[in-house]
Design a protein around this motif. Structure first.
Motif, PDB file in Angstrom:
ATOM      1  N   SER A 480     -77.350  69.715 -14.153  1.00 61.34           N
ATOM      2  CA  SER A 480     -77.090  68.401 -13.565  1.00 61.34           C
ATOM      3  C   SER A 480     -76.240  68.571 -12.318  1.00 61.34           C
ATOM      4  N   LEU A 481     -76.258  67.570 -11.471  1.00 60.90           N
ATOM      5  CA  LEU A 481     -75.494  67.614 -10.236  1.00 60.90           C
ATOM      6  C   LEU A 481     -74.002  67.405 -10.512  1.00 60.90           C
ATOM      7  N   PRO A 482     -73.129  68.096  -9.773  1.00 60.84           N
ATOM      8  CA  PRO A 482     -71.699  67.783  -9.854  1.00 60.84           C
ATOM      9  C   PRO A 482     -71.438  66.429  -9.203  1.00 60.84           C
ATOM     10  N   THR A 483     -70.546  65.653  -9.796  1.00 67.59           N
ATOM     11  CA  THR A 483     -70.269  64.311  -9.279  1.00 67.59           C
ATOM     12  C   THR A 483     -68.829  64.138  -8.832  1.00 67.59           C
ATOM     13  N   GLU A 484     -67.961  65.115  -9.108  1.00 65.78           N
ATOM     14  CA  GLU A 484     -66.554  65.033  -8.719  1.00 65.78           C
ATOM     15  C   GLU A 484     -66.097  66.384  -8.198  1.00 65.78           C
ATOM     16  N   LEU A 485     -64.932  66.385  -7.551  1.00 65.38           N
ATOM     17  CA  LEU A 485     -64.390  67.645  -7.050  1.00 65.38           C
ATOM     18  C   LEU A 485     -63.968  68.565  -8.187  1.00 65.38           C
ATOM     19  N   THR A 486     -63.726  68.003  -9.362  1.00 67.25           N
ATOM     20  CA  THR A 486     -63.330  68.818 -10.512  1.00 67.25           C
ATOM     21  C   THR A 486     -64.512  69.175 -11.414  1.00 67.25           C
ATOM     22  N   SER A 487     -65.724  68.847 -10.985  1.00 62.23           N
ATOM     23  CA  SER A 487     -66.907  69.188 -11.769  1.00 62.23           C
ATOM     24  C   SER A 487     -67.293  70.644 -11.554  1.00 62.23           C
ATOM     25  N   LYS A 488     -67.910  71.228 -12.568  1.00 65.26           N
ATOM     26  CA  LYS A 488     -68.439  72.578 -12.426  1.00 65.26           C
ATOM     27  C   LYS A 488     -69.543  72.574 -11.374  1.00 65.26           C
ATOM     28  N   VAL A 489     -69.642  73.659 -10.620  1.00 65.25           N
ATOM     29  CA  VAL A 489     -70.605  73.694  -9.528  1.00 65.25           C
ATOM     30  C   VAL A 489     -71.308  75.039  -9.497  1.00 65.25           C
ATOM     31  N   SER A 490     -72.590  74.990  -9.199  1.00 62.32           N
ATOM     32  CA  SER A 490     -73.348  76.196  -8.914  1.00 62.32           C
ATOM     33  C   SER A 490     -73.807  76.112  -7.468  1.00 62.32           C
TER      34      SER A 490
END
Length: 542
Positions: A480-490
């Motif tokens: 799923s897409l990250p939605t916040e600056l603290t979300s996990k990101v690839s």
């Protein structure tokens, strides 16, 4: 004399020979061509696996050859023989449309899927109000001193965007709590269409030297963006996405082409090339659809670009990784650009020439050559271990990559600032300007093209990095897409790395991996092309 004979002796240079110079020149040419050909073969090999052009029907190739290749070749050949400047104009319009469509997809991901349109609209309203106050204060800069203006502007932005917790709501909070809000496509048309209308209006007003013409053009751009929401469903497209593409790609490109037609009468015949490419592509697509010719069985298709990862190569997609790369680049730019440019301005315009500044100069140059994995370890040690932040988030990944390109941004910005002629500074001082006014009004505007070009090229390096993200614990795969600056990101490089290692199989090697590499290369080339165009444009104007 050595210049009059094949060989001779020149004082201070020793034996001088034309033959040796000619051999050396052709050796350099051969080395350059070898590198270019080797890289081209590699890219063609990867692109062939990803796009598979030979799997299309012969009728498909013949149709596009007749509708696109032949007319484009004829028009391009004619312009090349008659007017090369017109050929450059037509090629620029085609390239601008292609790159703008590519980036409009990224804008659609951010403002449709990652940030809800209502949230984006609320913050846009929150920015407009203090920005208007800033413009008003600027008009009274002679009556109001610098410090009160800065304090009032900073307070306006803070109160508008954040309010006072427990006492005063922020503007975005009030907008989101409104009892009646417009639909998503209306919001996108107002926000993105408003930005496009502002840019179009200023551009037309400048080239026509008529504010009324600029106002009419801006209103027309806003209306066209709004009509796109109604036209999109009729063509089988989502209203929100069609509005974004129209505002980001179609309107700016059409405005540039129209402006060129008005102001560059000798070169405007080059727009015929752009029209030939666009019309030929649309006619070819309609013809192959009508005739039923099958196109290439490409792995770079709409499904690949909009699907998340899957254990099956046929269903695997790059969508969350694309969104993650976009958020990372926005974070990197926000952190590295002001810091890097500020450091460059201080070192070039304010710092004294002593041992300490020379020590800093040497270390900045050394840091630019440090391997990227070291910056990953630095991010892990500082942000995760020392500051206790979660691993693999957008903000941590962006901060680590910002550290990676910060020395490059500083060096490129310093070179651009250093290239500003000293006479311009002296002229500013002679007019009674202070050092700050000289930097703000003379040095930075003159150096900005070089600063912007260097920053874009640095971002192009950051978007392709994998090692720093691995070191800070960014996940290889997200669904799923990250939605916040603290979300996990690839990111795209991480996803390709995962396909080639964790999910290593013949299908992934020959299908998903080449498709991911092609998408990443297209994004890199698009970013670099923007840097090249900006550099050439500002160099021609200087």
């Amino acid at each position: 004399m050595a210049t009059d004979t094949e060989s001779g002796y020149a004082e201070g240079f020793g034996q001088v020979s034309r033959t040796v110079g000619t051999v050396f020149r052709y050796l350099l040419l051969a080395a350059t061509m070898f590198g270019i050909v080797t890289l081209a073969v590699l890219l063609v090999y990867v692109a062939n696996d990803a796009i598979q052009p030979l799997t299309a029907d012969a009728g498909w190739h013949l149709t596009f050859f007749l509708t696109l290749v032949v007319p484009t070749t004829l028009v391009g050949g004619y312009l090349y023989r008659r007017n090369t400047d017109a050929l450059k104009l037509g090629s620029t319009v085609v390239g601008m449309l292609a790159v703008a469509v590519l980036f409009s997809g990224g804008v659609a991901i951010v403002f449709v899927d990652i940030i809800p349109p209502l949230t984006g609209f609320s913050y846009a309203v929150g920015l407009v109000i203090p920005a208007a106050l800033t413009v008003i204060l600027t008009k009274y800069e002679r009556q109001i001193s610098f410090t009160p203006r800065v304090a009032a502007t900073g307070a306006a932005f803070f109160l508008s965007l954040f309010g006072v917790p427990g006492y005063l709501h922020s503007i975005p909070e009030l907008v989101q709590k409104a009892p009646v809000v417009p639909s998503d496509w209306v919001i996108l048309a107002l926000v993105l269409g408003g930005v496009a209308a502002l840019v179009v209006g200023q551009y037309i007003a400048r080239i026509r030297e008529d504010a009324t013409a600029g106002l009419i053009a801006g209103v027309a751009a806003l209306v066209v963006t709004g009509l796109a929401a109604l036209l999109g469903p009729l063509l089988g497209y989502d209203s929100n996405s069609f509005v974004v593409v129209t505002a980001v790609a179609v309107v700016p490109t059409a405005t540039y082409a129209g402006g060129a037609a008005l102001t560059r009468k000798r070169e405007r015949i080059g727009l015929l090339l752009a029209g030939t490419v666009i019309v030929g592509s649309l006619v070819g697509a309609a013809a192959v659809d009508l005739l039923g010719f099958a196109g290439p069985q490409s792995w770079v298709n709409w499904q690949f670009l909009t699907n998340p990862h899957s254990s099956s190569a046929e269903r695997a997609g790059l969508y969350p990784a694309i969104g993650g790369s976009i958020l990372l680049m926005v974070t990197v730019a926000a952190l590295s650009f002001p810091t890097g440019v500020g450091a460059a301005v201080y070192l070039e315009e304010y710092a004294p020439d002593n041992r300490f500044t020379r020590f800093i100069d040497v270390n900045i140059s050394n840091l630019a050559g440090v391997p990227s994995v070291v910056y990953g370890l630095l991010g892990l040690g500082v942000f995760v271990t020392y500051l206790g932040q979660a691993t693999g988030t957008v903000i941590i990944g962006g901060a680590t990559l910002a550290l990676l390109i910060l020395p490059i941004v500083i060096i490129s910005s310093r070179e651009a600032i250093r290239a500003v002629p000293q006479d311009m500074r002296q002229a500013s001082y002679g007019m009674g300007a202070t050092r700050w006014q000289t930097v703000k009004n003379v040095v930075l505007p003159e150096a900005f093209p070089g600063i912007l070009t260097g920053t874009i090229l640095a971002l192009g390096r950051a978007i392709g990095e994998t090692a720093p993200l691995i070191m800070i614990g960014a996940p290889n795969v997200l669904f799923s897409l990250p939605t916040e600056l603290t979300s996990k990101v690839s990111a795209m490089p991480l996803q390709v790395y995962a396909w080639s290692t964790l999910f290593a199989s013949e299908d992934f090697y020959t299908k998903a991996v080449p498709a991911g590499v092609v998408v990443l290369l297209v994004v890199l080339l698009a970013m670099n092309s923007i840097a090249i165009v900006l550099r050439n444009k500002f160099e021609s104007e200087s």
